[in-house]
Design a protein around this motif. Structure first.
Motif, PDB file in Angstrom:
ATOM      1  N   LYS A  32       1.145  -0.718  -0.248  1.00 21.59           N
ATOM      2  CA  LYS A  32      -0.135  -0.247   0.220  1.00 21.59           C
ATOM      3  C   LYS A  32       0.977   1.270   0.182  1.00 21.59           C
ATOM      4  CE  LYS A  32      -1.883  -1.478   3.722  1.00 21.59           C
ATOM      5  NZ  LYS A  32      -3.089  -2.156   4.837  1.00 21.59           N
ATOM      6  N   GLU A  59       3.383   3.346  12.219  1.00 22.79           N
ATOM      7  CA  GLU A  59       2.637   3.155  12.484  1.00 22.79           C
ATOM      8  C   GLU A  59       2.344   2.844  11.312  1.00 22.79           C
ATOM      9  OE1 GLU A  59      -1.509   4.537  14.705  1.00 22.79           O
ATOM     10  OE2 GLU A  59      -0.585   5.905  14.405  1.00 22.79           O
ATOM     11  N   LYS A  63       0.658  -0.658   9.671  1.00 24.27           N
ATOM     12  CA  LYS A  63       0.209  -1.108   8.914  1.00 24.27           C
ATOM     13  C   LYS A  63       0.066  -0.974   7.624  1.00 24.27           C
ATOM     14  CE  LYS A  63      -2.835   1.823  11.923  1.00 24.27           C
ATOM     15  NZ  LYS A  63      -3.649   0.617  12.053  1.00 24.27           N
ATOM     16  N   THR A 145      -1.413  12.252   8.803  1.00 23.55           N
ATOM     17  CA  THR A 145      -1.732  10.018   9.051  1.00 23.55           C
ATOM     18  C   THR A 145      -3.253  10.449   9.672  1.00 23.55           C
ATOM     19  OG1 THR A 145       0.589  10.659   9.256  1.00 23.55           O
ATOM     20  CG2 THR A 145      -0.175   8.606  10.033  1.00 23.55           C
ATOM     21  N   ASN A 146      -3.152  11.074  11.062  1.00 18.52           N
ATOM     22  CA  ASN A 146      -4.671  10.633  11.384  1.00 18.52           C
ATOM     23  C   ASN A 146      -6.297  10.627  10.179  1.00 18.52           C
ATOM     24  OD1 ASN A 146      -4.203  10.239  13.773  1.00 18.52           O
ATOM     25  ND2 ASN A 146      -3.896  12.298  13.938  1.00 18.52           N
ATOM     26  N   LEU A 149      -5.950   7.748   7.848  1.00 19.60           N
ATOM     27  CA  LEU A 149      -5.828   6.051   8.229  1.00 19.60           C
ATOM     28  C   LEU A 149      -7.239   6.301   8.932  1.00 19.60           C
ATOM     29  CD1 LEU A 149      -3.143   5.756  11.213  1.00 19.60           C
ATOM     30  CD2 LEU A 149      -3.208   4.889   9.231  1.00 19.60           C
ATOM     31  N   GLU A 150      -8.290   7.391   9.754  1.00 17.76           N
ATOM     32  CA  GLU A 150      -9.763   7.573   9.887  1.00 17.76           C
ATOM     33  C   GLU A 150     -10.665   7.048   8.448  1.00 17.76           C
ATOM     34  OE1 GLU A 150     -10.411  11.787  10.530  1.00 17.76           O
ATOM     35  OE2 GLU A 150      -9.714  11.270  12.917  1.00 17.76           O
ATOM     36  N   LYS A 151      -9.820   7.212   7.482  1.00 22.00           N
ATOM     37  CA  LYS A 151     -10.481   7.079   6.253  1.00 22.00           C
ATOM     38  C   LYS A 151     -10.407   5.460   5.622  1.00 22.00           C
ATOM     39  CE  LYS A 151     -12.646  10.016   3.352  1.00 22.00           C
ATOM     40  NZ  LYS A 151     -13.906  10.310   3.312  1.00 22.00           N
ATOM     41  N   VAL A 152      -8.809   4.863   6.017  1.00 14.24           N
ATOM     42  CA  VAL A 152      -8.409   3.259   5.514  1.00 14.24           C
ATOM     43  C   VAL A 152      -8.298   3.028   6.809  1.00 14.24           C
ATOM     44  CG1 VAL A 152      -6.910   4.381   4.257  1.00 14.24           C
ATOM     45  CG2 VAL A 152      -6.134   3.793   6.348  1.00 14.24           C
ATOM     46  N   ASN A 153      -9.066   3.020   8.191  1.00  7.98           N
ATOM     47  CA  ASN A 153      -9.603   2.677   8.485  1.00  7.98           C
ATOM     48  C   ASN A 153     -11.358   1.501   9.069  1.00  7.98           C
ATOM     49  OD1 ASN A 153      -6.916   1.871   9.898  1.00  7.98           O
ATOM     50  ND2 ASN A 153      -7.580   3.291  11.851  1.00  7.98           N
TER      51      ASN A 153
END
Length: 153
Positions: A32, A59, A63, A145-146, A149-153
């Protein structure tokens, strides 16, 4: 102008990284990739974005993400930027704007009512098969970063 969106195949590219070594999208096949485009090394917003990604690099790699930054700056500029902030990821030098144009991130900007052409800060999250999963056109430089990560989690 090209407008890439989620679901599109990410355009392959070949360019040089901060060490003058060739880097291509296919180098990341099976991984990714966070491919982020930024206007200029050592400017406040670009530094905040790079440092945010770098501070959270472990982090992101935990992932399964690799991170690559692209700007119109040259190799020497990237080397100084990486050394100054101890960045852990590749920066692609694209002064001829070949990669930038393939991804459609060069266009008209409007800053304080003044229009000019420039790089439109954009991040593409690309999956293991080279398909764009997310496009961020409104990047939160200090908290990118957040945002990702909010979109991909």
């Amino acid at each position: 102008m090209i407008t890439l969106k989620a679901g599109d195949k990410a355009p392959d590219f070949q360019a040089k990284n901060q060490d003058g070594e060739p880097i291509t999208l296919s180098d990341f096949k099976g991984k990714k990739l966070i491919l982020y485009f930024y206007p200029k090394d050592n400017t406040p917003g670009c530094t905040a974005e790079a440092c945010n990604l770098n501070d959270n690099y472990s982090e992101l790699t935990d992932k399964g993400f690799e991170v690559v930054g692209v700007s119109p700056d040259n190799i020497e500029s990237h080397q100084k930027f990486i050394a100054k902030y101890n960045l852990s990821f590749h920066l692609v030098a694209d002064p001829e704007k070949e990669v930038i144009n393939k991804y459609g991130v060069w266009g008209e900007k409007n800053m304080y009512g003044k229009k000019s052409m420039g790089l439109l800060r954009t991040t593409f999250v690309i999956d293991e098969d080279g398909i764009i999963q997310h496009v961020f056109k409104r990047v939160k430089t200090k908290d990118h970063t957040n945002q990702i990560l909010e979109k991909v989690n």
